[in-house]
Motif scaffolding. Structure first.
Motif, PDB file in Angstrom:
ATOM      1  N   LEU A  87      -4.630   1.270  -6.761  1.00  0.00           N
ATOM      2  CA  LEU A  87      -4.123   1.114  -5.387  1.00  0.00           C
ATOM      3  C   LEU A  87      -5.249   0.688  -4.456  1.00  0.00           C
ATOM      4  O   LEU A  87      -5.051  -0.138  -3.550  1.00  0.00           O
ATOM      5  CB  LEU A  87      -3.505   2.437  -4.902  1.00  0.00           C
ATOM      6  N   GLN A  88      -6.456   1.238  -4.675  1.00  0.00           N
ATOM      7  CA  GLN A  88      -7.599   0.849  -3.835  1.00  0.00           C
ATOM      8  C   GLN A  88      -7.957  -0.616  -4.059  1.00  0.00           C
ATOM      9  O   GLN A  88      -8.256  -1.336  -3.104  1.00  0.00           O
ATOM     10  CB  GLN A  88      -8.804   1.739  -4.137  1.00  0.00           C
ATOM     11  N   ALA A  91      -5.391  -2.802  -2.257  1.00  0.00           N
ATOM     12  CA  ALA A  91      -5.595  -2.799  -0.798  1.00  0.00           C
ATOM     13  C   ALA A  91      -6.812  -3.663  -0.440  1.00  0.00           C
ATOM     14  O   ALA A  91      -6.775  -4.429   0.529  1.00  0.00           O
ATOM     15  CB  ALA A  91      -5.788  -1.369  -0.293  1.00  0.00           C
ATOM     16  N   LEU A  96      -6.390  -5.597   3.283  1.00  0.00           N
ATOM     17  CA  LEU A  96      -5.722  -4.703   4.233  1.00  0.00           C
ATOM     18  C   LEU A  96      -6.754  -4.000   5.111  1.00  0.00           C
ATOM     19  O   LEU A  96      -7.869  -3.692   4.675  1.00  0.00           O
ATOM     20  CB  LEU A  96      -4.861  -3.682   3.488  1.00  0.00           C
ATOM     21  N   VAL A 100      -1.539   0.834   7.332  1.00  0.00           N
ATOM     22  CA  VAL A 100      -0.591   0.455   6.282  1.00  0.00           C
ATOM     23  C   VAL A 100       0.521   1.498   6.272  1.00  0.00           C
ATOM     24  O   VAL A 100       0.252   2.705   6.322  1.00  0.00           O
ATOM     25  CB  VAL A 100      -1.278   0.365   4.903  1.00  0.00           C
ATOM     26  N   LEU A 114      -5.750   4.659   0.610  1.00  0.00           N
ATOM     27  CA  LEU A 114      -5.976   3.867   1.822  1.00  0.00           C
ATOM     28  C   LEU A 114      -7.082   4.482   2.673  1.00  0.00           C
ATOM     29  O   LEU A 114      -8.059   3.818   3.034  1.00  0.00           O
ATOM     30  CB  LEU A 114      -4.680   3.774   2.631  1.00  0.00           C
ATOM     31  N   ASP A 117     -10.705   4.075   1.938  1.00  0.00           N
ATOM     32  CA  ASP A 117     -11.310   2.801   2.335  1.00  0.00           C
ATOM     33  C   ASP A 117     -11.188   2.545   3.838  1.00  0.00           C
ATOM     34  O   ASP A 117     -11.269   1.398   4.291  1.00  0.00           O
ATOM     35  CB  ASP A 117     -10.674   1.652   1.541  1.00  0.00           C
ATOM     36  N   ILE A 119      -8.654   2.797   5.847  1.00  0.00           N
ATOM     37  CA  ILE A 119      -7.378   2.274   6.355  1.00  0.00           C
ATOM     38  C   ILE A 119      -6.489   3.473   6.707  1.00  0.00           C
ATOM     39  O   ILE A 119      -6.455   4.461   5.966  1.00  0.00           O
ATOM     40  CB  ILE A 119      -6.678   1.409   5.283  1.00  0.00           C
ATOM     41  N   PRO A 121      -3.188   5.421   6.810  1.00  0.00           N
ATOM     42  CA  PRO A 121      -1.800   5.409   6.349  1.00  0.00           C
ATOM     43  C   PRO A 121      -0.881   5.878   7.475  1.00  0.00           C
ATOM     44  O   PRO A 121      -1.146   6.901   8.103  1.00  0.00           O
ATOM     45  CB  PRO A 121      -1.799   6.404   5.182  1.00  0.00           C
ATOM     46  N   GLY A 148      -0.067  -3.931   6.292  1.00  0.00           N
ATOM     47  CA  GLY A 148       0.680  -3.925   5.035  1.00  0.00           C
ATOM     48  C   GLY A 148       1.695  -2.805   4.949  1.00  0.00           C
ATOM     49  O   GLY A 148       1.737  -1.896   5.781  1.00  0.00           O
ATOM     50  N   CYS A 150       3.247  -0.236   1.807  1.00  0.00           N
ATOM     51  CA  CYS A 150       3.183   0.192   0.410  1.00  0.00           C
ATOM     52  C   CYS A 150       4.411   1.034   0.097  1.00  0.00           C
ATOM     53  O   CYS A 150       4.517   2.177   0.536  1.00  0.00           O
ATOM     54  CB  CYS A 150       1.905   0.993   0.144  1.00  0.00           C
ATOM     55  N   TYR A 176       3.156  -4.270  -1.095  1.00  0.00           N
ATOM     56  CA  TYR A 176       2.840  -3.933  -2.495  1.00  0.00           C
ATOM     57  C   TYR A 176       3.464  -2.576  -2.815  1.00  0.00           C
ATOM     58  O   TYR A 176       3.968  -1.907  -1.910  1.00  0.00           O
ATOM     59  CB  TYR A 176       1.326  -3.945  -2.743  1.00  0.00           C
TER      60      TYR A 176
END
Ligand SMILES: *Cc1c(COP(=O)(O)O)cnc(C)c1O
Length: 402
Positions: A87-88, A91, A96, A100, A114, A117, A119, A121, A148, A150, A176
């Motif tokens: 998943l990482q 992204a 991204l 997200v 997420l 990194d 981002i 969620p 994005g 998910c 995704y």
């Protein structure tokens, strides 16, 4: 029905939670690992050691990727060390940033992958019928920071893939899927693994198909696949050339891939056993008031890995029922309770009414190759007894449970 009658005679006042003897001597689990032929695995493991090909895109990883592509009719498969890293990578490869949108009713890794990194969620609500993202709720959560969406195919139930794609296209967002539960499950027109920009499967030991630890990303986009392959291996493009992008070590090793190739040969068997178990549970529990079984669409490929029910009762809640079953050595599991948004590091007060309701009610029952027809009949007898005597049991229950 004979079974119920037997249940009544057998069970009165003998629940283990109230001091009786547990119904099962050995614990019954949700997601006890499926293992194919052990000799096949050992032969492969020996070959890896004999040839000193232990990792770095070896023949077993390549073979596993090729077989998964064929099974799912997907163009590319990138095997990874686990789904969270997968998943990482997705992204990262999709570029991204900012926010997200994800469901809160999922395993925590969907969100963690997420935030790890940087981002954010943003949690959206779910459809009460499928337990997957509600496209309307997704639309409500879109801001100018959203990059994005998910979706998570919870229980292998396909998300509203087409509606979500329409929203993603309309707002210029990348879509995704966390397909951790959904290996060998079909969407509306194709196998899951072919929707959005990419999909990520988990091959963790407790999942339908396992490689001890592991996972795979599938995509039909050539450039994205190439990028993901480099990112999986520190950014190296292969052939001894220097790195070309930011990367990490997300490689699957050859022993895991050997396990994967071994288990692939037994998938049909695992699936058939799951199917028969699921059907029997549904048949035996369906008419009990306050029990709603999550059913899967017949005639669509499905792995039937999860037997899931929603439990509503005036006197007992899903935690009580879980504790009652646990005392009988029936290790039913709550999913995903509390939902992601209520747990650290998120702990956000969100208005997600369906998520809250479903998380309060949901219980998954033991199934898989280690659970047999007699076990299921006994489990369902106990559940029926509990529901029929809920008021009495509630009065006697040690209040530890609350
Ligand atoms: C299991 C699971 C993951 C994590 O998979 P790993 O392979 O253990 O990293 C992610 N999302 C969902 C929905 C899962 O069930």
């Amino acid at each position: 029905m004979k079974i119920i009658q037997r249940g009544r005679d057998m069970m009165v006042n003998t629940l283990a939670v109230l001091g009786g003897k547990p119904a099962f001597r050995q614990p019954l689990h949700v997601g006890r690992p499926n293992v194919g032929n052990q000799n096949d695995f050992v032969d492969r493991a020996r070959r890896a050691m004999d040839t000193r090909r232990l990792t770095n895109d070896g023949p077993f990883v390549k073979g596993l990727e090729a077989r998964i592509c064929k099974m799912l009719q997907a163009k590319h498969c990138i095997a990874v060390a686990n789904a969270t890293l997968g998943l990482q990578l997705v992204a990262g490869a999709l570029g991204l940033a900012g926010e997200v949108i994800v469901p809160s009713f999922s395993f925590i890794a969907t969100a963690h992958a997420l935030l790890w990194d940087g981002i954010t969620p943003v949690f959206a609500d779910i459809d009460p019928r499928t337990h997957c993202l509600d496209p309307k709720s997704v639309q409500d959560k879109i801001t100018d920071r959203t990059s994005g969406i998910c979706g998570v195919h919870v229980w292998g139930n396909p998300c509203a893939v087409e509606e979500l794609q329409i929203i993603a296209d309309a707002y210029g967002l990348k879509l995704y899927f966390d397909a951790a539960h959904a290996f060998c499950c079909a969407g509306p027109g194709k196998m899951l693994g072919n929707y959005g920009e990419a999909e990520v499967f988990s091959f963790h030991a407790t999942k339908f198909f396992n490689t001890f630890e592991g996972g795979a990303i599938t995509t039909n986009d050539d450039d994205l696949a190439q990028h993901l392959r480099m990112m999986r291996n520190f950014g190296f493009p292969g052939g001894g050339a220097p790195p070309r992008c930011l990367g990490i070590n997300a490689k699957m090793n050859e022993i895991s891939a050997a396990m994967g190739l071994t288990n692939l040969d037994f998938l049909k068997e695992f699936m058939n056993i799951n199917y028969v178990n699921h059907k029997l549970y549904c048949q035996l529990l369906e008419d009990i008031p306050g029990i709603m079984m999550i059913d899967y669409r017949e005639n669509y490929a499905h792995n039937y890995q999860y037997v899931v029910m929603e439990f509503v009762n005036e006197f007992l809640d899903a935690d009580d029922l879980q504790a009652i079953l646990q005392a009988e050595n029936i290790l039913a599991r709550r999913y995903f309770s509390p939902p992601c948004h209520e747990t650290p590091p998120y702990s956000i007060t969100y208005h997600l009414p369906i998520t809250d309701m479903v998380a309060r009610r949901t219980l998954a029952l033991p199934t898989g190759t280690a659970v047999h027809e007699d076990d299921i009949i006994k489990i369902c007898d106990i559940i029926r007894y509990v529901v029929e005597n809920a008021e009495k049991i509630d009065a006697q229950l040690p209040r530890l449970i609350d």
